[in-house]
Motif scaffolding. Structure first.
Motif, PDB file in Angstrom:
ATOM      1  N   SER A  36       0.792  -1.288  -0.020  1.00 21.72           N
ATOM      2  CA  SER A  36      -0.113  -0.040   0.060  1.00 21.72           C
ATOM      3  C   SER A  36       0.853   1.435  -0.007  1.00 21.72           C
ATOM      4  O   SER A  36       0.577   2.145  -0.761  1.00 21.72           O
ATOM      5  CB  SER A  36      -0.826  -0.085   1.155  1.00 21.72           C
ATOM      6  N   SER A  63       0.910   3.800  -2.985  1.00 24.24           N
ATOM      7  CA  SER A  63       0.609   5.253  -2.931  1.00 24.24           C
ATOM      8  C   SER A  63       1.621   6.153  -3.384  1.00 24.24           C
ATOM      9  O   SER A  63       1.190   7.236  -3.861  1.00 24.24           O
ATOM     10  CB  SER A  63       0.356   5.634  -1.479  1.00 24.24           C
ATOM     11  N   LYS A  98       1.671   9.022  -6.164  1.00 21.90           N
ATOM     12  CA  LYS A  98       2.122  10.320  -5.947  1.00 21.90           C
ATOM     13  C   LYS A  98       2.943  10.910  -6.988  1.00 21.90           C
ATOM     14  O   LYS A  98       2.733  11.935  -7.323  1.00 21.90           O
ATOM     15  CB  LYS A  98       2.539  10.291  -4.496  1.00 21.90           C
ATOM     16  N   SER A 132       0.507   9.392   1.625  1.00 21.07           N
ATOM     17  CA  SER A 132       0.959   7.866   1.922  1.00 21.07           C
ATOM     18  C   SER A 132       0.955   7.668   3.213  1.00 21.07           C
ATOM     19  O   SER A 132       0.708   6.300   3.589  1.00 21.07           O
ATOM     20  CB  SER A 132       2.450   7.879   1.507  1.00 21.07           C
ATOM     21  N   THR A 148      -2.781   6.453   3.694  1.00 22.28           N
ATOM     22  CA  THR A 148      -2.623   5.113   2.853  1.00 22.28           C
ATOM     23  C   THR A 148      -2.283   4.168   3.707  1.00 22.28           C
ATOM     24  O   THR A 148      -3.234   2.860   3.986  1.00 22.28           O
ATOM     25  CB  THR A 148      -2.109   5.260   1.388  1.00 22.28           C
ATOM     26  N   GLY A 189      -6.355   8.966   0.416  1.00 22.45           N
ATOM     27  CA  GLY A 189      -5.324   8.146   0.888  1.00 22.45           C
ATOM     28  C   GLY A 189      -6.179   7.063   1.829  1.00 22.45           C
ATOM     29  O   GLY A 189      -5.639   5.807   1.823  1.00 22.45           O
ATOM     30  N   LEU A 248      -7.844   4.625  -0.429  1.00 17.52           N
ATOM     31  CA  LEU A 248      -7.057   3.855  -1.016  1.00 17.52           C
ATOM     32  C   LEU A 248      -6.418   2.721   0.151  1.00 17.52           C
ATOM     33  O   LEU A 248      -6.463   1.215  -0.154  1.00 17.52           O
ATOM     34  CB  LEU A 248      -5.869   4.257  -1.725  1.00 17.52           C
TER      35      LEU A 248
END
Length: 136
Positions: A42, A46, A50, A78, A81, A124, A127
């Protein structure tokens, strides 16, 4: 806030938690390893998004960020996320309430510190929740 947010750099606190769980909980070690691998993935997902989108961090004239960041990119967060991925993936291994409280606090810390737009944090979190489902 800054110290707490620093724990989330590169998903460090969540990876440490997963590795500790895998080391201490032999009966559920395979589950801990899977959940921790999902947190790693993950974070990498992320970060890739980005870099692809390359949205700059918020800039408010005469109001500097309250902490330095590794990049000037913001979408998606992040920290959010990896935090929500960990909360989802580690659910069932640890109490869910505290996991989601910690993830929410991490996400809010990014807003407080001025390094993300609300949409960065929301994206985030969404996700991370989605990706964290693969760790269960």
């Amino acid at each position: 806030m800054r110290r707490y947010s620093t724990l989330g750099e590169h998903a460090a606190v969540w990876l440490a938690l997963g590795l500790a769980g895998a080391g201490l909980d032999r009966a559920r070690r395979p589950r801990w390893k899977r959940a921790t691998a999902v947190v790693v993935c993950s974070y990498l997902t992320s970060s890739s998004i980005k870099w692809s989108i390359a949205r700059p961090r918020p800039v408010i004239e005469d109001l500097p960020h309250l902490m330095a960041t590794p990049t000037g990119l913001s979408f998606p967060s992040s920290h959010s996320t990896s935090s929500f991925a960990a909360a989802r993936a580690y659910a069932g291994l640890l109490p869910t309430g505290p996991l989601y409280c910690a993830a929410t606090a991490m996400a809010v810390s990014r807003l407080y510190l001025g390094v993300h737009y609300p949409s960065d944090v929301a994206a985030g979190a969404a996700l991370g929740t989605l990706l964290g489902s693969f760790g269960r």
